[in-house]
Design a protein around this motif. Structure first.
Motif, PDB file in Angstrom:
ATOM      1  N   ASN A 121      28.052 -19.110   1.345  1.00 38.65           N
ATOM      2  CA  ASN A 121      26.970 -18.124   1.362  1.00 38.65           C
ATOM      3  C   ASN A 121      27.556 -16.762   1.715  1.00 38.65           C
ATOM      4  O   ASN A 121      28.025 -16.555   2.836  1.00 38.65           O
ATOM      5  CB  ASN A 121      25.902 -18.514   2.382  1.00 38.65           C
ATOM      6  CG  ASN A 121      24.715 -17.567   2.346  1.00 38.65           C
ATOM      7  OD1 ASN A 121      24.234 -17.197   1.278  1.00 38.65           O
ATOM      8  ND2 ASN A 121      24.236 -17.158   3.512  1.00 38.65           N
ATOM      9  N   LYS A 155      24.999 -21.774  -9.009  1.00 40.02           N
ATOM     10  CA  LYS A 155      24.225 -22.877  -8.437  1.00 40.02           C
ATOM     11  C   LYS A 155      25.022 -24.178  -8.522  1.00 40.02           C
ATOM     12  O   LYS A 155      25.083 -24.946  -7.554  1.00 40.02           O
ATOM     13  CB  LYS A 155      22.894 -23.005  -9.163  1.00 40.02           C
ATOM     14  CG  LYS A 155      21.967 -24.053  -8.573  1.00 40.02           C
ATOM     15  CD  LYS A 155      20.624 -24.066  -9.298  1.00 40.02           C
ATOM     16  CE  LYS A 155      19.685 -25.100  -8.684  1.00 40.02           C
ATOM     17  NZ  LYS A 155      18.360 -25.103  -9.387  1.00 40.02           N
ATOM     18  N   TRP A 160      26.310 -19.040  -3.054  1.00 44.67           N
ATOM     19  CA  TRP A 160      25.031 -18.365  -2.849  1.00 44.67           C
ATOM     20  C   TRP A 160      25.252 -16.946  -2.345  1.00 44.67           C
ATOM     21  O   TRP A 160      26.332 -16.589  -1.876  1.00 44.67           O
ATOM     22  CB  TRP A 160      24.168 -19.123  -1.842  1.00 44.67           C
ATOM     23  CG  TRP A 160      23.839 -20.536  -2.227  1.00 44.67           C
ATOM     24  CD1 TRP A 160      24.077 -21.147  -3.427  1.00 44.67           C
ATOM     25  CD2 TRP A 160      23.233 -21.528  -1.384  1.00 44.67           C
ATOM     26  NE1 TRP A 160      23.647 -22.448  -3.385  1.00 44.67           N
ATOM     27  CE2 TRP A 160      23.121 -22.708  -2.157  1.00 44.67           C
ATOM     28  CE3 TRP A 160      22.768 -21.533  -0.076  1.00 44.67           C
ATOM     29  CZ2 TRP A 160      22.569 -23.891  -1.640  1.00 44.67           C
ATOM     30  CZ3 TRP A 160      22.215 -22.698   0.439  1.00 44.67           C
ATOM     31  CH2 TRP A 160      22.113 -23.864  -0.347  1.00 44.67           C
TER      32      TRP A 160
END
Length: 267
Positions: A121, A155, A160
């Protein structure tokens, strides 16, 4: 319907007893079948404004606490990493390795993290044009054998991107909702509702903020369309050791999530 991603927990690990209280407060949300839940806390916050500000209990003890939370509550874990040597250690406990906003251009850190099998992330820097975040995403994508930074590829490869506001002069942030649409073209997007209401450096050597705006921005992001939320929460925000001014009280988070899920379903 795809589950709503939620990363929630305190800014920093303050100790096992304190963090267990917050973890218990989040059980209802964590068990919600509509939510893909990750418990969030940092073992270290290396980017504090002042040397005197609390930054955590260190990587060894911090990861030990997070592992206890994982075992006792069954939560998946997200934590920040700041240096390449931390990647291997953090990956033993964390399910998501988070690249802090101020390090979103650090190539070595992104590449080293992407060599693991963990979700990556990347938080968008407050100083970054949203369109340019595709290049940070590409660093992770190419390390994992991909070629293009598009939503489906990111994805599939578990890369992310998180929006946390943009610098608006000195001491303030603003969220341009257009950035959510722009960035979602090349990665799943998480909206950070609590850091987006920060006022950097306005707390006398630390950041302050106004948490009352966090639910409002979260609802707006839900209407625009995002994949999930990052929400710092604490059972006693006023006495939190880091970022308390922009946190949402853990007792209030259930009702907010109910609203966000309803908006998601409508959209």
């Amino acid at each position: 319907m795809t589950k709503l991603i939620l990363m929630a927990g305190p800014c920093v690990v303050e100790g096992l007893d304190k963090i267990k209280i917050i973890a218990k407060d989040l059980k209802t949300i964590a068990n919600n079948p509509k939510i893909d839940f990750y418990f969030k806390a940092s073992f270290d916050k290396a980017n504090r404004t002042s040397l005197e500000n609390f930054r955590g209990i260190g990587i060894k003890e911090g990861l030990k606490v997070l592992n206890e939370i994982k075992k006792e509550f069954g939560y998946k874990i997200i934590t920040d990493i700041h240096e390449c040597y931390q990647v291997e250690l953090a990956a033993e406990v964390a399910d998501i390795l988070q690249i802090p906003a101020l390090l979103c251009r650090q190539t070595d850190l992104i590449v080293e993290s992407s060599k693991t099998d963990k979700i990556i992330n990347i938080k968008k820097g407050q100083f970054m044009n949203p369109i340019d975040m595709q290049y940070a995403i590409l660093k992770a994508i190419k390390t994992r054998g991909g070629e293009n930074a598009d939503y489906e590829t990111s994805k599939r490869l578990n890369v992310w991107l998180t929006e946390r506001g943009s610098s608006f002069g000195y001491g303030n942030l603003v969220v341009d909702m257009r950035s959510l649409i722009i960035m979602r073209k090349f990665a799943p997007v998480i909206f950070d509702a609590t850091h987006s209401v920060q006022m950097p450096g306005m707390g006398g050597g630390k950041s302050s903020g106004d948490s009352s705006f966090a639910p409002i921005l979260a609802r707006a992001a839900a209407a625009v369309g995002v994949d999930g939320y990052f929400i710092e929460t604490h059972n006693d925000p006023k006495n939190a050791l880091s970022d308390g001014s922009n946190m949402i009280a853990s007792k209030d988070i259930d009702s907010l999530l109910d609203t966000l899920i309803k908006i998601k379903e409508l959209v």
